[in-house]
Design an enzyme around this catalytic site. Sequence first.
Site, PDB file in Angstrom:
ATOM      1  N   HIS A 118      14.998   5.409   1.334  1.00  0.00           N
ATOM      2  CA  HIS A 118      14.720   4.012   1.679  1.00  0.00           C
ATOM      3  C   HIS A 118      13.782   4.008   2.879  1.00  0.00           C
ATOM      4  O   HIS A 118      14.094   4.580   3.929  1.00  0.00           O
ATOM      5  CB  HIS A 118      16.020   3.282   2.007  1.00  0.00           C
ATOM      6  CG  HIS A 118      15.825   1.828   2.290  1.00  0.00           C
ATOM      7  ND1 HIS A 118      16.748   1.089   2.984  1.00  0.00           N
ATOM      8  CD2 HIS A 118      14.816   0.972   1.987  1.00  0.00           C
ATOM      9  CE1 HIS A 118      16.329  -0.156   3.091  1.00  0.00           C
ATOM     10  NE2 HIS A 118      15.157  -0.253   2.488  1.00  0.00           N
ATOM     11  N   ASP A 119      12.627   3.384   2.754  1.00  0.00           N
ATOM     12  CA  ASP A 119      11.613   3.470   3.803  1.00  0.00           C
ATOM     13  C   ASP A 119      12.101   2.928   5.145  1.00  0.00           C
ATOM     14  O   ASP A 119      11.692   3.424   6.206  1.00  0.00           O
ATOM     15  CB  ASP A 119      10.311   2.795   3.376  1.00  0.00           C
ATOM     16  CG  ASP A 119      10.479   1.359   2.901  1.00  0.00           C
ATOM     17  OD1 ASP A 119      11.592   0.788   3.000  1.00  0.00           O
ATOM     18  OD2 ASP A 119       9.490   0.787   2.391  1.00  0.00           O
TER      19      ASP A 119
ATOM     20  N   GLY B 291       3.955  -2.569   9.893  1.00  0.00           N
ATOM     21  CA  GLY B 291       2.673  -3.226  10.070  1.00  0.00           C
ATOM     22  C   GLY B 291       2.723  -4.414  11.015  1.00  0.00           C
ATOM     23  O   GLY B 291       1.775  -4.674  11.764  1.00  0.00           O
TER      24      GLY B 291
ATOM     25  N   ASN C  40      18.253  -9.049   6.362  1.00  0.00           N
ATOM     26  CA  ASN C  40      16.892  -9.335   5.896  1.00  0.00           C
ATOM     27  C   ASN C  40      16.456 -10.716   6.358  1.00  0.00           C
ATOM     28  O   ASN C  40      17.168 -11.705   6.150  1.00  0.00           O
ATOM     29  CB  ASN C  40      16.827  -9.291   4.368  1.00  0.00           C
ATOM     30  CG  ASN C  40      16.710  -7.891   3.826  1.00  0.00           C
ATOM     31  OD1 ASN C  40      17.444  -7.000   4.250  1.00  0.00           O
ATOM     32  ND2 ASN C  40      15.796  -7.692   2.898  1.00  0.00           N
TER      33      ASN C  40
ATOM     34  N   SER D 255       0.847  -1.190   0.000  1.00  0.00           N
ATOM     35  CA  SER D 255       0.000   0.000   0.000  1.00  0.00           C
ATOM     36  C   SER D 255       0.880   1.236   0.000  1.00  0.00           C
ATOM     37  O   SER D 255       2.010   1.210   0.504  1.00  0.00           O
ATOM     38  CB  SER D 255      -0.943   0.013   1.208  1.00  0.00           C
ATOM     39  OG  SER D 255      -0.238   0.269   2.404  1.00  0.00           O
TER      40      SER D 255
END
Length: 467
Positions: A240-241, A410, A300, A21
């Site tokens: 970069h978020d 999230g 990651n 999103s």
Amino acid sequence: MSPATPSDGRALIAIDLGAESCRVSLLRWLPTGPHIELIHRFANQAVERPNGLRWDLVRILASLDAGLRQCAAIATEGIRSIAVDGWAVDYVRLDAAGQAIADPFCYRDERTAAAESQLHQRISPVRLRELTGIQLLRLNTLYQMAADDPAIKPLRWLNLPEYILHRLGGRAVSERTNATHTQMVALDGTWSAEIFAALGQPLATAPTLVEPGTDIGQLQGELTTLPAFTNTRLIAPACHDTASAIAAIPDAGDDWAYISSGTWSLVGTQLRAPINSPEARAQNFTNLGGADATICFHKNVNGMWLLRQCMESWPLTDLPKLIEASTKFPSRAYALEVDDPDLLLPGHMPDRINAQLRRRNLPELSPAAADAPEMAAFLFHSLAARYAEVLRSVAAITGKRFRRLYIMGGGSQNEFLNRLTAEVTGLEVCRAGTECSTLGNFAVQLSALEHEPASHWAARLTTAQHS
């Protein structure tokens, strides 16, 4: 003492591009204090096409334009600046007019599988790591560029957040936090000529590197006919978020770690200088650029992607109900190897999970929707165990002793996973929130405009009202 409010009372806009999103948010300075409002959110997903897995760029741009126009209608005091952050690695090729020649590939497109091995024949993984200090991930920009048609390699390119800023009128740049994730920037902070040569990618096509918080120009185009967009500046934040999200953590200490919990789980800590030791290289930790001249040192780990992909196989949409039902199932004597490359691919995730268990001669789980809570519990226990394992490595490599763990994104809303993570790590788990990327985006904008560290504005904005 640093000011609590900026010198200019106009509003700011933060655009946060997400793989699931995208959001357009507005920061206003009201009599009651700073107020952050989510103005426009729209779903985003890659589209499978005959020429690969692609992002629908036309739809993204149209939706962002709608969000910006809504902001202009609300912020009658005017809009001081706009900044864009988003997921890293994906990029657009530009024509002579600076427009995208095609929709950009999604980092999950399988074209990088062959490109990775072919590139490693020209430059070894060991050498890539030595040059960049960046973890080897097949999704990184350089592997995507290795897969590009030679005919388009002479064309200029921009990563997606910087492309959006360029479309709005900004200079064509590559912001440092995003640039490092291409795995094409050397440890000295410059584009690596050796890597570009191995790619067959002309170095001249690389954008100018800039630091987080760089003013790259004034808004141009049709939006400037709206009164609110008079003299609006364009800021390259921490594009970069993840770097934006980390910039929003209001902790001045050195005893905390973080998990950016979303599609991916990024597990690590913040440093003042990169660590590219043999241990860091062996465990594939990365040294990505951060705000305020920091390094985001992390690894990651597969994240909520696993559950989302499972839910696509089940006729279930109520995530909170699924999480609540999963709390009834205890941990097993074994965990899923969540970073199995097969689990990074889309589709049939319950079957992929059971295929791994079969390979390991372990009991399989029912893939039926009726048994979804048991599989979800297995995923949450497995993720928590992996987080603990990675954090132990972070502490050993950096020499830090952690007391707190900030979870943002999230996945921070998953209280069950948070509790499991606290139990297996022994750390105080602090939920930093779901909109940290937006908060950090605003903090870096204010740092650029007011010449104060982003950390100062992050602390100030934690008290902001939200709607």
